[in-house]
Enzyme design. Structure first.
Site, short mmCIF file in Angstrom:
data_model
loop_
_atom_site.label_atom_id
_atom_site.label_comp_id
_atom_site.label_asym_id
_atom_site.label_seq_id
_atom_site.Cartn_x
_atom_site.Cartn_y
_atom_site.Cartn_z
N ASP A 210 0.86 -1.19 0.00
CA ASP A 210 0.00 0.00 0.00
C ASP A 210 0.90 1.24 0.00
O ASP A 210 2.03 1.17 -0.48
CB ASP A 210 -0.94 -0.02 1.21
CG ASP A 210 -2.27 0.69 0.93
OD1 ASP A 210 -2.22 1.88 0.54
OD2 ASP A 210 -3.33 0.10 1.09
N HIS A 233 2.07 1.98 -3.22
CA HIS A 233 1.12 2.91 -3.82
C HIS A 233 1.61 4.34 -3.80
O HIS A 233 0.84 5.27 -3.98
CB HIS A 233 -0.24 2.81 -3.10
CG HIS A 233 -0.93 1.51 -3.31
ND1 HIS A 233 -2.19 1.24 -2.81
CD2 HIS A 233 -0.56 0.39 -3.97
CE1 HIS A 233 -2.55 0.01 -3.15
NE2 HIS A 233 -1.58 -0.53 -3.85
#
Length: 451
Positions: A210, A233
């Site tokens: 993430d 991310h």
């Protein structure tokens, strides 16, 4: 006589070195460190002692040992300031099937002034036993209301949820961390920051499933530099305004960072229906390598399972005064820049300078495209791709320098013994004990030469 006096003083000197150690070792309080036995109670006893003033505020987790721990809360306030926790060994979380207690976090430090957590040890969250299950999953290491915090040197792996969470902390420095989790691991953010100010994060290598770093509501005066991010991310402002909440983020600087194979690079994401602001944000000196969304503002952010009708909400978190400068590299997709701003609250004062993004898939290095929706009052200088919504200008002004000012550290100076020139740190055996010996050395040498 001189020889005897020298030998006597030298012997006293050696004895004092090994007798002067005041740092506490968790094994003194019953920790086994075999990686199997639950050492939680021993750690709590050691913390109670060091927090009350025993051991000169120094706690050691020795090298060469693994300590199995259930959820722990290290509570302040503490008598000595600063408190130094040196992690040289490995902390291992219980697996999901053996977990006992709070599922929101694994290790929590709360209400501690002047906390230093460092060392070359490892924090292993054993997250693989959690990732396939829905519901609550614990954050690996959380700091709540810890002002003048220093965190550095450690390796964090496989947290069940976010690896590190900073909440309600002021004057924080995080440096030289390695954070690793598989790209497929869900919600394993590297570092999350919320409701905190004057935070510096620098020189870290982060690879997760993430956000490498996520900056959430209530944050101000944050500087991030020297981050190697990927996979993951990217570095994100948000998400902000979830459940029609009020958000505030301002004075953020992200500079001299690398993104390698990430889903996003520089990202700002807000939920439809929220309110508040994200402003005075600078991304500067960014290198991109096959990044799917190198530059993105998304005011229509929502999870896949969220209510799609929220796109028509009457409010949005306002995004303004955002600077992108000195970007170079490649986009995995055809888009290098994607501004998806809200019609209700358009993005304003977006600045781009010296941005050069090409598509990674093109052998000729084709220029990536740009998409611009609901942006007002922006300026671009030497930016590729160009955006019709941003006016061309050579007047750059002073905005980047203002946005990237260093946070002012208003807390106490960093005085941990291992960086104080008036201390000598001796490490012996697996105990890795700190021996504060400066005064002993000085006294013995004076006596030695006096005789």
């Amino acid at each position: 006589m001189q020889t005897k006096a020298w030998f006597l003083n030298f012997s006293v000197f050696i004895l004092k070195i090994f007798a002067y150690s005041k740092a506490l070792d968790v094994t003194q309080y019953g920790a086994f460190g075999d990686g199997v036995t639950d050492d939680s109670q021993a750690f709590l006893k050691a913390w109670e002692a060091v927090c009350s003033g025993t051991g000169d505020g120094q706690l050691i987790v020795p090298a060469g040992m693994s300590f199995m721990l259930q959820p722990l809360k290290f509570q302040g306030s503490c008598k000595p300031t600063p408190i130094a926790v040196q992690i040289l060994g490995t902390l291992v979380a219980s697996s999901r099937g053996e977990w006992k207690g709070d599922k929101n976090q694994w290790i929590l430090f709360s209400d501690i002034e002047g906390l230093v957590v460092d060392g070359n040890g490892k924090i292993n969250g054993q997250g693989s036993s959690w990732w396939q299950h829905k519901g609550s999953r614990p954050t690996g290491l959380k700091f709540k209301n810890c002002n003048n915090l220093r965190l550095r040197g450690l390796t964090h792996v496989d947290s069940a949820m976010a690896h590190i969470h900073i909440n309600g902390c002021n004057d924080v420095t995080i440096s030289n961390l390695r954070i690793n989790a598989p790209e497929s691991s869900p919600n394993t953010d590297g570092i999350d920051i919320a409701a905190s100010s004057n935070v510096v994060i620098q020189d870290c290598v982060i690879a997760t499933g993430d956000d490498c770093i996520a900056i959430n509501s209530g944050t101000a005066n944050i500087r991030i530099s020297g981050i190697d991010c990927g996979p993951g991310h990217g570095i994100s402002i948000g998400s902000l305004g979830k459940d029609e909440g009020v958000a505030s983020v301002e004075d953020i600087c992200v500079q001299n960072c690398n993104f390698r194979g990430t889903m996003n690079g520089a990202r700002i994401k807000t939920w439809p229906g929220g309110s508040g602001y994200a402003r005075r944000i600078t991304f500067n000196g960014i290198t991109l390598d096959n990044v799917e969304n190198p530059i993105i503002i998304d005011q229509h952010y929502k999870h896949e399972d969220s209510d799609k009708s929220t796109d028509d909400k009457s409010s949005a978190v306002e995004v303004s005064k955002v600077v992108y400068s000195n970007f170079v590299g490649t986009s995995k997709s055809e888009y290098g820049v994607n501004f998806r701003c809200s019609e209700r609250a358009p993005c304003t004062e977006i600045f781009m300078k010296d941005v050069k993004i090409k598509t990674a898939s093109s052998g000729m290095g084709q220029v990536a495209q740009g998409q611009c929706l609901n942006v007002r009052g922006g300026v671009t200088t030497l930016a590729v791709p160009g955006l019709e919504c941003l006016a061309l200008s050579t007047d750059w002004g002073t905005l980047p320098e203002q946005a990237c000012m260093l946070p002012q550290q208003s807390g106490q100076p960093d005085t941990r013994p291992s960086q104080d020139p008036l201390w000598v740190i001796w490490v012996y055996g697996s105990g890795g004990k700190h021996l504060g010996v400066y005064s002993v050395v000085l006294t013995s040498l004076i006596n030695l030469f006096w005789f």
